[in-house]
Structures are given as structure tokens and as C-alpha cells.
Design a protein around this motif. Structure first.
Motif, mmCIF file in Angstrom:
data_model
loop_
_atom_site.group_PDB
_atom_site.id
_atom_site.type_symbol
_atom_site.label_atom_id
_atom_site.label_comp_id
_atom_site.label_asym_id
_atom_site.label_seq_id
_atom_site.Cartn_x
_atom_site.Cartn_y
_atom_site.Cartn_z
ATOM 1 N N ASN A 49 -7.062 2.703 -14.164
ATOM 2 C CA ASN A 49 -7.120 2.703 -12.703
ATOM 3 C C ASN A 49 -8.504 3.115 -12.210
ATOM 4 O OD1 ASN A 49 -4.373 1.975 -12.077
ATOM 5 N ND2 ASN A 49 -3.770 3.982 -12.864
ATOM 6 N N LEU A 50 -9.043 2.312 -11.331
ATOM 7 C CA LEU A 50 -10.357 2.564 -10.756
ATOM 8 C C LEU A 50 -10.204 2.807 -9.262
ATOM 9 C CD1 LEU A 50 -13.524 2.440 -10.877
ATOM 10 C CD2 LEU A 50 -13.283 -0.008 -10.386
ATOM 11 N N PHE A 51 -10.849 3.857 -8.758
ATOM 12 C CA PHE A 51 -10.804 4.202 -7.340
ATOM 13 C C PHE A 51 -12.234 4.284 -6.809
ATOM 14 C CE2 PHE A 51 -7.148 5.996 -9.482
ATOM 15 C CZ PHE A 51 -6.085 5.655 -8.658
ATOM 16 N N TRP A 52 -12.452 3.742 -5.585
ATOM 17 C CA TRP A 52 -13.768 3.803 -4.979
ATOM 18 C C TRP A 52 -13.665 3.582 -3.482
ATOM 19 C CZ3 TRP A 52 -11.671 -0.659 -6.496
ATOM 20 C CH2 TRP A 52 -11.949 -1.805 -5.777
ATOM 21 N N CYS A 53 -14.728 3.919 -2.775
ATOM 22 C CA CYS A 53 -14.800 3.696 -1.329
ATOM 23 C C CYS A 53 -15.749 2.535 -1.054
ATOM 24 C CB CYS A 53 -15.296 4.948 -0.611
ATOM 25 S SG CYS A 53 -15.624 4.658 1.161
ATOM 26 N N PRO B 84 -10.570 3.143 4.112
ATOM 27 C CA PRO B 84 -9.507 3.347 3.129
ATOM 28 C C PRO B 84 -10.037 3.212 1.695
ATOM 29 C CG PRO B 84 -8.734 1.928 4.893
ATOM 30 C CD PRO B 84 -10.213 2.094 5.094
ATOM 31 N N ILE B 85 -9.617 4.129 0.847
ATOM 32 C CA ILE B 85 -10.026 4.101 -0.554
ATOM 33 C C ILE B 85 -9.365 2.907 -1.242
ATOM 34 C CG2 ILE B 85 -10.006 5.351 -2.750
ATOM 35 C CD1 ILE B 85 -11.818 6.530 -0.513
ATOM 36 N N GLU B 86 -10.144 2.199 -2.051
ATOM 37 C CA GLU B 86 -9.650 1.033 -2.774
ATOM 38 C C GLU B 86 -9.244 1.407 -4.197
ATOM 39 O OE1 GLU B 86 -9.091 -2.019 -1.900
ATOM 40 O OE2 GLU B 86 -10.070 -2.228 0.051
#
Length: 266
Positions: free
Chosen positions: A257-261, A247-249
Motif C-alpha cells: 500500500n502506497l499513500f501520498w498527497c 485528500p490523501i491518495e
């Protein structure tokens, strides 16, 4: 906020429509009327982008400096009536360019332009960009690469999407301190930025997915999002990674907003 590829695309389209013509310049809204009157029917010399800043030059000592901010829009179309909220209109017999809701729209001198540019970092879309200058600052920094990429004094024009996606594509944790980023990875990051952003200028949208991860290749539904484009992690919090299924964090880093795997970006 529009990222740098949007501003470069605008500059390209404005140059195509107006260079060496004498367009009408007006402010239907009225807030830029005095300034527009000085440029009306003056020869359009050119539009130029640096990061998220747009500069429009006429055969006049002053030039227009635009920053779209969070809600600004600059649309080119066939001639039509302006809306009451149009701050700036540039028009000839074939094209109208209407600016609505910018953060900045002002007349400046060449010295003021130079002062603005002196505060900006290297723009991956510009031929005069100096990645070596950026590397020396990243390599000395204790800040995370996720923070550094959003610093317009380093990476001019890079925004949230162009932060998240190249980091994923290269398997770089956004929490890695800049001084721990190797030179080969920095070079790969800069190259990926230049290629992805140039593709964004051409397409007018951001696509970062490699061929093997497209909806057609994976047999999955296409992405549905106001921002459009196929991406790996941006605005996909809680959804499975296209590569490893983790799930992507998501978290907020310095107000953004920061998104990462966590599986692919250890």
C-alpha cells in the motif's frame, strides 16, 4: 511487518538486559528446543540489528538469526510464565524475552550471517551505513523512488511508513524515477530517514508530524490507529492533508500500500 526501528530497539533492550550474563535459553513451544539447549547458560555476548534482521550472539560458535516477518513478536518483561506458543525464551532473574510467531528463528554460522548481510542494503540506523553507495544505485535507476525505498537491498529496515512519511515531508512524488532525484534531495531524504527512525527507536512508535501540525497545534483530534503515532499520509487515504487539505491518495505499488498527497507531492 515491523520496521527497522523496532529491531534496533529490541537489540538495545536485549543488550541492556542480558549482556555478560548467562541466561536460560529455552523453547517452550518445542520447535527450537534442540538449538536452544546448545545456548542455555552460555554467556550472552550481544544482540545486533541490521535492517529487519536480528542477530543474537553467545559465547558459542553458532548464533541466533531472527526475522519477525508479518506476525512475529519479541517481548521483554519481568519474569513470568511463557505461553505455549513461545518459540524462544531468554531469561534471567530480572527479565524474560519471549519470541512468538517469527518468520525465522534459526542457528547460523558467522559465514551464514555474512552471506545474509551481503544481500542487505544500507541501514540508516547503523553507523557503518554508506549513503554514497545507495546514491550511486538510486541515481542510475529507472525505478520509482517509492519502489526503491522498499528495496531491502538498498534501504535496509525501511518499510511502508518510513517510505511514505519522509517522501511527504520533503515534497517528493513517490512516482519520481530514482535517476531524476537530485543529489540534494537524496541527501535530505537520507537525513530525514535517519532522524525519524532514530526517534522511533527512542519512543517505540513512529511520529513524523512537525510541531506546527500536531493535534494540539491544529486543534484536531489525535490519530486513532493500531499503529499509533501521528503521521501525514500513512493509512490516511481519503482524509484531508494536514498541510494543503487535498485528500490523501492510495494505491498498491508492487504489492504494498502506497499513500501520498497529490497536492504536496507533485
Amino acid at each position: 511487518m515491523p520496521e527497522g526501528h523496532v529491531i534496533h530497539r529490541l537489540a538495545r533492550d536485549l543488550n541492556s538486559a542480558f549482556t555478560q550474563t548467562t541466561p536460560q535459553v529455552s523453547s517452550p513451544q518445542g520447535r527450537f528446543a534442540t538449538e536452544a539447549a546448545q545456548l542455555d547458560q552460555q554467556t550472552f555476548i550481544g544482540a545486533d540489528a541490521h535492517g529487519k534482521h536480528l542477530f543474537i550472539t553467545f559465547d558459542h560458535p553458532l548464533q541466533i538469526h531472527i526475522h519477525l516477518g508479518l506476525i512475529g513478536k519479541f517481548h521483554l518483561s519481568e519474569p513470568k510464565d511463557p505461553t505455549p506458543t513461545t518459540r524462544l525464551r531468554i531469561a534471567n532473574d530480572h527479565t524474560t524475552a519471549d519470541l512468538i510467531g517469527p518468520q525465522w528463528c534459526r542457528l547460523i554460522t558467522e559465514d551464514a550471517r555474512a552471506h545474509t548481510l551481503a544481500k542487505l542494503g544500507a541501514d540508516p540506523l547503523r553507523e557503518d551505513a554508506d549513503p554514497e553507495w545507495v546514491w550511486t544505485r538510486v541515481h542510475r535507476s529507472n525505478r520509482t523512488i517509492g519502489s526503491l525505498l522498499m528495496d531491502q537491498k538498498l534501504f535496509a529496515g525501511v518499510g511502508n511508513i518510513y517510505r511514505a512519511e519522509p517522501l511527504f515531508r520533503l515534497g517528493i512524488s513517490p512516482f519520481l524515477p530514482g535517476k531524476q532525484l537530485s543529489r540534494p534531495l537524496f541527501d535530505a531524504l537520507w537525513t530525514d530517514l535517519t532522524e525519524l527512525m532514530a526517534d522511533g527507536v527512542t519512543k517505540g512508535r513512529i511520529d513524523t508530524i512537525r510541531p506546527e501540525h500536531t493535534p494540539e497545534a491544529m486543534g484536531r483530534p489525535p490519530r486513532k490507529d493500531d499503529h499509533g503515532g501521528e503521521v501525514y499520509v500513512y493509512r490516511r487515504a481519503g482524509q484531508p492533508c494536514h498541510v494543503c487539505g487535498t485528500p490523501i491518495e492510495h494505491q498498491v505499488m508492487e504489492g504494498r500500500n502506497l499513500f501520498w498527497c497529490p497536492g504536496c507531492q507533485r
